[in-house]
Design a protein around this motif. Structure first.
Motif, PDB file in Angstrom:
ATOM      1  N   THR A  68       1.007  -1.232  -0.206  1.00  0.00           N
ATOM      2  CA  THR A  68      -0.049  -0.201  -0.103  1.00  0.00           C
ATOM      3  C   THR A  68       1.008   1.484   0.060  1.00  0.00           C
ATOM      4  O   THR A  68       2.103   1.216   0.799  1.00  0.00           O
ATOM      5  CB  THR A  68      -1.023   0.236   1.383  1.00  0.00           C
ATOM      6  N   LEU A  69       0.205   2.410  -0.470  1.00  0.00           N
ATOM      7  CA  LEU A  69       0.883   3.403  -0.159  1.00  0.00           C
ATOM      8  C   LEU A  69       1.595   3.848   0.924  1.00  0.00           C
ATOM      9  O   LEU A  69       2.561   4.695   0.876  1.00  0.00           O
ATOM     10  CB  LEU A  69       0.689   4.488  -1.291  1.00  0.00           C
ATOM     11  N   PRO A  70       0.617   3.653   1.876  1.00  0.00           N
ATOM     12  CA  PRO A  70       1.234   4.184   3.795  1.00  0.00           C
ATOM     13  C   PRO A  70       2.765   3.523   3.865  1.00  0.00           C
ATOM     14  O   PRO A  70       3.087   4.144   4.197  1.00  0.00           O
ATOM     15  CB  PRO A  70       0.187   4.174   4.464  1.00  0.00           C
ATOM     16  N   ARG A  71       2.209   1.648   3.598  1.00  0.00           N
ATOM     17  CA  ARG A  71       3.639   1.583   3.936  1.00  0.00           C
ATOM     18  C   ARG A  71       4.841   1.771   2.840  1.00  0.00           C
ATOM     19  O   ARG A  71       6.133   1.550   3.922  1.00  0.00           O
ATOM     20  CB  ARG A  71       3.258  -0.291   3.520  1.00  0.00           C
ATOM     21  N   LEU A  72       4.500   1.930   1.730  1.00  0.00           N
ATOM     22  CA  LEU A  72       5.904   1.833   0.825  1.00  0.00           C
ATOM     23  C   LEU A  72       6.062   2.871   1.276  1.00  0.00           C
ATOM     24  O   LEU A  72       7.445   3.685   2.103  1.00  0.00           O
ATOM     25  CB  LEU A  72       5.545   2.272  -0.543  1.00  0.00           C
ATOM     26  N   LEU A  73       5.857   4.474   1.836  1.00  0.00           N
ATOM     27  CA  LEU A  73       6.191   5.457   2.299  1.00  0.00           C
ATOM     28  C   LEU A  73       6.508   5.700   3.927  1.00  0.00           C
ATOM     29  O   LEU A  73       7.976   6.053   4.242  1.00  0.00           O
ATOM     30  CB  LEU A  73       4.604   6.695   2.356  1.00  0.00           C
ATOM     31  N   TYR A  74       6.168   4.702   4.549  1.00  0.00           N
ATOM     32  CA  TYR A  74       6.704   3.875   5.931  1.00  0.00           C
ATOM     33  C   TYR A  74       8.023   3.623   5.870  1.00  0.00           C
ATOM     34  O   TYR A  74       9.331   3.817   6.825  1.00  0.00           O
ATOM     35  CB  TYR A  74       5.824   4.290   6.602  1.00  0.00           C
ATOM     36  N   ALA A  75       7.932   2.720   4.347  1.00  0.00           N
ATOM     37  CA  ALA A  75       9.200   1.958   4.470  1.00  0.00           C
ATOM     38  C   ALA A  75      10.577   2.555   3.965  1.00  0.00           C
ATOM     39  O   ALA A  75      11.334   1.989   4.280  1.00  0.00           O
ATOM     40  CB  ALA A  75       9.347   0.952   4.313  1.00  0.00           C
ATOM     41  N   LEU A  76      10.155   3.541   2.935  1.00  0.00           N
ATOM     42  CA  LEU A  76      11.082   4.925   3.036  1.00  0.00           C
ATOM     43  C   LEU A  76      12.642   5.419   3.709  1.00  0.00           C
ATOM     44  O   LEU A  76      13.140   5.009   3.684  1.00  0.00           O
ATOM     45  CB  LEU A  76      10.980   5.832   1.927  1.00  0.00           C
ATOM     46  N   GLY A  77      11.827   5.307   5.213  1.00  0.00           N
ATOM     47  CA  GLY A  77      12.857   5.083   6.588  1.00  0.00           C
ATOM     48  C   GLY A  77      12.705   7.172   6.412  1.00  0.00           C
ATOM     49  O   GLY A  77      13.702   7.674   6.869  1.00  0.00           O
ATOM     50  N   ILE A  78      11.766   8.168   6.087  1.00  0.00           N
ATOM     51  CA  ILE A  78      11.786   8.933   6.179  1.00  0.00           C
ATOM     52  C   ILE A  78      12.269   9.764   6.777  1.00  0.00           C
ATOM     53  O   ILE A  78      10.689   9.391   7.776  1.00  0.00           O
ATOM     54  CB  ILE A  78      10.554  10.223   4.910  1.00  0.00           C
ATOM     55  N   PRO A  79      12.857  10.612   7.330  1.00  0.00           N
ATOM     56  CA  PRO A  79      12.904  11.652   8.751  1.00  0.00           C
ATOM     57  C   PRO A  79      11.617  12.328   9.733  1.00  0.00           C
ATOM     58  O   PRO A  79      11.183  12.439   8.458  1.00  0.00           O
ATOM     59  CB  PRO A  79      13.939  12.171   8.577  1.00  0.00           C
ATOM     60  N   GLN A  80      11.384  11.660  10.399  1.00  0.00           N
ATOM     61  CA  GLN A  80      10.070  12.904  10.797  1.00  0.00           C
ATOM     62  C   GLN A  80       8.963  11.803  10.866  1.00  0.00           C
ATOM     63  O   GLN A  80       8.201  11.935  10.910  1.00  0.00           O
ATOM     64  CB  GLN A  80       9.725  13.531  11.147  1.00  0.00           C
ATOM     65  N   VAL A  81       8.593  10.488   9.252  1.00  0.00           N
ATOM     66  CA  VAL A  81       7.277  10.072   9.227  1.00  0.00           C
ATOM     67  C   VAL A  81       7.750   8.800   9.333  1.00  0.00           C
ATOM     68  O   VAL A  81       7.830   7.953   9.234  1.00  0.00           O
ATOM     69  CB  VAL A  81       7.746  10.437   7.130  1.00  0.00           C
ATOM     70  N   GLY A  82       6.658   8.144  10.274  1.00  0.00           N
ATOM     71  CA  GLY A  82       5.930   7.865  11.188  1.00  0.00           C
ATOM     72  C   GLY A  82       4.173   6.853  10.256  1.00  0.00           C
ATOM     73  O   GLY A  82       4.379   7.605   9.009  1.00  0.00           O
TER      74      GLY A  82
END
Length: 225
Positions: A68-82
């Motif tokens: 899913t898009l939320p899982r992909l964005l979280y998986a990228l390890g963007i600082p400050q993004v839980g």
């Protein structure tokens, strides 16, 4: 890479810390995108890995391509993004491509995203390496269903904050949290006066007691559904 493969991110079963360390140490994996080029024979040569285990890992990597898009964005390890912020960004932009091209000001328009987080997300996607990783992930077959961007205020649980405590009988907690976020709710890990309702499963502890003391609405699993 360990964060990317984690259960709450891309959920690559069998890809543990020791194996990841070996793959990174010998240069087989430099970024998360490299995971999708791994083959069973080369994995089987690693310490404590046989042919069957290697194939299981490759199968798990293949399975993780559908996400899913939320899982992909979280998986990228963007600082400050839980997880909550990843869900909010997904709902705001609908695709990773649109988020990558957004300005810091546009990112800050996302509900519950302030200037520090928006700057962090913007700077992450300004990195040539980050953009390359995303492009390679998509080129290697990682897919997700784009989210239809809606006015958040129109979502049925918009403005509500939920807390889940205890063990749910028929739902994984992550699935329940994802469902609540998809309907516009914010999911928090702690109970406060701002909490709209607490979902209580088996063996609930101090969060239930605090909810009761604050007069917060309490729902069981059937009421959640």
């Amino acid at each position: 890479v360990m964060h990317f493969a984690g259960r709450r991110a891309m959920d690559v079963d069998g890809l543990g810390e020791k194996l990841i360390e070996q793959l990174v140490d010998d240069g087989a994996v430099k970024t998360p995108a490299d995971l999708y080029g791994l083959k069973a024979p080369e994995l089987a040569e690693r310490e404590r890995m046989g042919e069957k285990s290697a194939q299981n890992v490759v199968d798990a990597i293949e399975k993780s391509k559908s996400t899913t898009l939320p899982r992909l964005l979280y998986a990228l390890g963007i600082p400050q993004v839980g997880e909550s912020t990843a869900m909010a960004l997904a709902q705001q932009f609908g695709t990773v491509g649109k988020l990558m091209e957004a300005s810091a000001a546009q990112i800050e328009e996302t509900p519950d995203v302030g200037p520090i987080v928006s700057k962090s997300v913007y700077e992450f996607f300004q990195s040539a390496l980050a953009r390359e990783v995303v492009e390679r992930l998509l080129a290697n077959g990682v897919t997700y269903e784009p989210i239809r961007v809606e006015e958040r205020a129109s979502l049925p649980l918009a403005g509500l904050t939920a807390v889940i405590t205890g063990t749910l009988a028929s739902l994984q907690r992550e699935a329940a949290e994802d469902a609540l976020r998809a309907l516009g709710a914010k999911v928090s890990g702690s109970v406060s006066k701002k909490t709209s309702f607490v979902v209580v499963g088996a063996d609930a502890g101090s969060k239930l007691a605090k909810a009761q003391s604050l007069g917060v609405r309490i729902l069981d699993e059937d009421a959640l559904r």
